[in-house]
Design an enzyme around this catalytic site. Structure first.
Site, short mmCIF file in Angstrom:
data_model
loop_
_atom_site.label_atom_id
_atom_site.label_comp_id
_atom_site.label_asym_id
_atom_site.label_seq_id
_atom_site.Cartn_x
_atom_site.Cartn_y
_atom_site.Cartn_z
N LYS A 195 55.60 70.92 69.88
CA LYS A 195 54.62 70.42 68.92
C LYS A 195 53.56 69.57 69.62
O LYS A 195 52.36 69.67 69.33
CB LYS A 195 55.31 69.58 67.84
CG LYS A 195 56.11 70.38 66.84
CD LYS A 195 56.65 69.45 65.76
CE LYS A 195 57.38 70.21 64.67
NZ LYS A 195 57.85 69.31 63.60
N HIS A 206 75.20 98.98 59.14
CA HIS A 206 74.42 100.12 59.64
C HIS A 206 73.38 99.69 60.66
O HIS A 206 72.47 100.45 60.97
CB HIS A 206 73.77 100.85 58.46
CG HIS A 206 74.77 101.46 57.54
ND1 HIS A 206 75.24 102.76 57.70
CD2 HIS A 206 75.42 100.97 56.46
CE1 HIS A 206 76.12 103.02 56.75
NE2 HIS A 206 76.25 101.95 55.98
N GLU A 263 52.17 71.52 60.16
CA GLU A 263 52.17 72.80 59.46
C GLU A 263 52.07 72.60 57.95
O GLU A 263 51.31 73.29 57.26
CB GLU A 263 53.44 73.59 59.79
CG GLU A 263 53.61 73.97 61.25
CD GLU A 263 54.40 72.96 62.05
OE1 GLU A 263 54.90 73.31 63.12
OE2 GLU A 263 54.51 71.79 61.58
N LYS A 318 58.54 64.49 54.49
CA LYS A 318 58.98 63.09 54.42
C LYS A 318 57.82 62.15 54.77
O LYS A 318 57.54 61.19 54.04
CB LYS A 318 60.15 62.85 55.36
CG LYS A 318 60.72 61.43 55.26
CD LYS A 318 61.78 61.18 56.33
CE LYS A 318 63.02 61.97 56.10
NZ LYS A 318 64.12 61.58 57.03
N THR A 319 57.13 62.43 55.87
CA THR A 319 56.05 61.56 56.33
C THR A 319 54.69 61.93 55.77
O THR A 319 53.73 61.17 55.87
CB THR A 319 55.96 61.60 57.86
OG1 THR A 319 55.65 62.95 58.26
CG2 THR A 319 57.27 61.18 58.50
N GLU A 368 70.20 73.59 65.40
CA GLU A 368 69.44 72.35 65.55
C GLU A 368 70.39 71.16 65.70
O GLU A 368 70.07 70.18 66.36
CB GLU A 368 68.50 72.13 64.36
CG GLU A 368 67.48 71.03 64.58
CD GLU A 368 66.39 70.99 63.52
OE1 GLU A 368 65.33 71.60 63.75
OE2 GLU A 368 66.61 70.37 62.47
N GLY A 427 66.46 66.44 57.81
CA GLY A 427 65.78 67.60 57.23
C GLY A 427 66.71 68.74 56.89
O GLY A 427 66.63 69.34 55.82
N ARG A 428 67.64 69.06 57.79
CA ARG A 428 68.52 70.21 57.55
C ARG A 428 69.63 69.89 56.56
O ARG A 428 70.44 70.76 56.24
CB ARG A 428 69.08 70.72 58.88
CG ARG A 428 69.80 69.69 59.74
CD ARG A 428 70.02 70.25 61.15
NE ARG A 428 70.56 69.29 62.09
CZ ARG A 428 69.84 68.42 62.78
NH1 ARG A 428 68.53 68.34 62.60
NH2 ARG A 428 70.41 67.59 63.65
#
Length: 551
Positions: free
Chosen positions: A515, A393, A222, A216-217, A362, A276-277
């Site tokens: 961060k 399993h 990352e 977005k920004t 979150e 974001g999510r």
């Protein structure tokens, strides 16, 4: 944002506490079914998806609920002002009060073009403009009209993002792979670990690769680091002016986007009311749109819109996402359950639990109420999951005979996209879907074990207590519309939890601290000498890393 009460202060909470005490050890699910032949019909609900006329059955009957439980849980939702909060969200009000933002992802999938506004301004036209841009661009790429700098058609898409800019597109692309263009190769790069971008680039050709930079920004550390690595790789073959043909931005920061070298015409924006999510419905979903085509992407939005309509208009007693959320509160706060398992019986949904982890944890991994107090109850269950039958399993043993109460959702489609061997695989898969929920409920008594001829010293080991709650979700087929609705079911389930717990489900301050500290430490890693700026453990680890990295 108006203050609401702690959940424990609501009259219905006290009533539920008394109700739980009354139930005590008397909850025996298999006995409930014996006593009430209508239990399945009473506690299962069919969602009819207007987008493609499909149906999805939500069976809540194997849960710790009675008529009285449901009545009290619905009363709790009303006292917690769930309906008011829901309506405020759909009105575009700034219910994310800590960031002074609307929470309006529902506007991104408003396929019926209902009037929707934020701050008195219609958002419908802006959303449709981006969708039209996505449609035109995706059709150009898929048809071969859009070509790389040497005139070759694009055959590889690399989406560079993190968090919601990665988890949503990855999950949906995998879930809807049957609808994808298999001539397009997809890579999703999110991890700052250099291995992630390196492996994607090894499998790509700069002449035929398109990069989608999702931030977005356009300042996410990352993402920008991975994007610059991708650009440097590309420039070993192409020129600076060729970037415009191979890089597009899913962003709102035009100055940073153009500085990077991306033509502003290749910029797909979205508003600050898109979290974001919740962003896969927006331009962040461009990789999905490219892969499955715009018409299927539109169906994905339409199915989501249909579930939005159900959540907005259906009475709480029959409101499927609301009931799912209320059950979560019931287990978390009255039974002490700390986890929630989602296990899809569908290989295409193998990334669905990972997507739901961000959505749930979150959103509701919070301990402060809207009025700034520390909560007096448990919030935010730990969500986990893997596709069955693999999961059977690995960790299903814990479900059946462990000491933890783990409410579980099982998901399956009646119709497979791959009915191989005359549908033998799907029938075997379905048999496990039904059997696991039944086995978790009925268990196996010592008498049944003895009747099977087990040695006396093994009877206790082969006994299953049962009485483990499950919700079974049975779709017709995992179509774009069905998947859209299923995601939105969990979105509004999460919304319901947050409303009851009186927390803001739409900020994520907890993501920031690590961060900030990482930026400071990154500078130290480039400096000579030992670090002494931290506690002994952190400084010791930093110094050990620097020594090992220099070997």
């Amino acid at each position: 944002m108006p203050g609401f009460a702690q959940a424990t202060e609501l009259p219905a909470w006290a009533s539920l506490k008394d109700h739980h005490a009354t139930l005590g050890d008397n909850i025996v699910l298999k006995e409930y079914f014996k006593k009430d032949p209508e239990r399945f019909n009473k506690f299962s609900f069919t969602f009819k998806n207007e987008a493609d006329n499909s149906e999805t059955l939500f069976d809540f009957s194997k849960n710790f609920i009675t008529d009285e439980t449901l009545k009290l849980l619905v009363q709790l939702a009303k006292e917690a002002n769930l309906e008011e909060l829901r309506d405020n969200m759909f009105k575009g009000e700034k219910i994310n009060f800590t960031e002074n933002r609307a929470v309006y992802h529902v506007a991104l999938r408003n396929t019926s073009n209902q009037a929707m506004q934020v701050d008195g301004e219609s958002v419908v036209e802006g959303v449709n403009e981006v969708l039209e841009h996505m449609k035109v661009f995706s059709e150009q790429v898929r048809s071969g009209e859009w070509k790389g700098f040497t005139g070759k058609r694009i055959n590889t898409i690399i989406n560079v993002g993190i968090g919601g800019s990665d988890l949503g597109p990855v999950m949906v692309s995998e879930a809807l792979k049957p609808y994808g263009d298999r001539n397009l190769k997809l890579h999703f790069v999110s991890n700052i670990d250099g291995t992630h971008i390196a492996e994607a680039l090894k499998d790509s050709d700069p002449e035929t690769t398109l990069f989608l930079i999702a931030s977005k920004t356009f300042t996410t550390a990352e993402t920008t680091t991975n994007a610059n690595t991708a650009k440097n790789w590309f420039l070993k073959t192409g020129k600076q002016e060729d970037i415009a043909k191979h890089f597009v931005a899913l962003s709102t920061n035009e100055s940073e986007v153009t500085k990077f070298g991306i033509d502003k015409k290749n910029m797909f924006g979205f508003s600050d009311w898109v979290g974001g999510r919740y962003s896969v419905w927006s331009a962040i979903g461009l990789s999905v749109c490219l892969y499955i085509g715009y018409e299927n992407f539109h169906q994905f939005l339409a199915g989501a819109h249909a579930m939005d309509k159900h959540f907005k208009e259906t009475p709480l007693e029959k409101n499927i996402p609301v009931l799912g959320g209320l059950l979560s509160v019931w287990y978390s706060d009255f039974f002490g359950a700390q986890t929630h398992l989602v296990s899809p019986f569908d290989q295409y949904l193998h990334r669905f639990p990972a997507y739901l982890q961000q959505l749930s944890m979150e959103s509701n991994g919070k301990a402060i109420t809207r009025t700034g107090e520390y909560v007096k109850y448990t919030t935010g269950p730990i969500l986990f999951g893997e596709p069955a039958t693999n999961a059977q399993h690995s960790f299903y043993q814990l479900l059946h005979q462990g000491t933890k109460l783990i409410p579980t959702d099982f998901i399956i489609a009646a119709q497979s996209h791959n009915p191989v061997e005359n549908n033998k695989h799907q029938k075997m898969l379905a048999s496990n879907f039904f059997a696991q929920a039944e086995a978790l409920m009925v268990g196996k008594t010592p008498e049944e074990v003895k009747a099977e001829g087990a040695p006396a010293d093994l009877v206790s080991h082969k006994t299953f207590l049962g009485n483990r709650p499950t919700t079974s979700i049975l779709a017709d087929k995992i179509t774009p519309a069905t998947l859209g609705a299923l995601i939105v079911y969990y979105e509004h389930l999460t919304f319901t939890e947050g409303a009851i717990w009186n927390i803001n489900s739409f900020d994520q301050w907890g993501v920031e601290l690590g961060k900030v500290l990482a930026k400071k430490i990154l500078a130290e890693l480039d400096e000579a000498g030992e670090s002494t700026a931290h506690d002994a453990s952190t400084s010791g680890l930093i110094n050990a890393f620097k020594k090992k990295a220099s070997l």
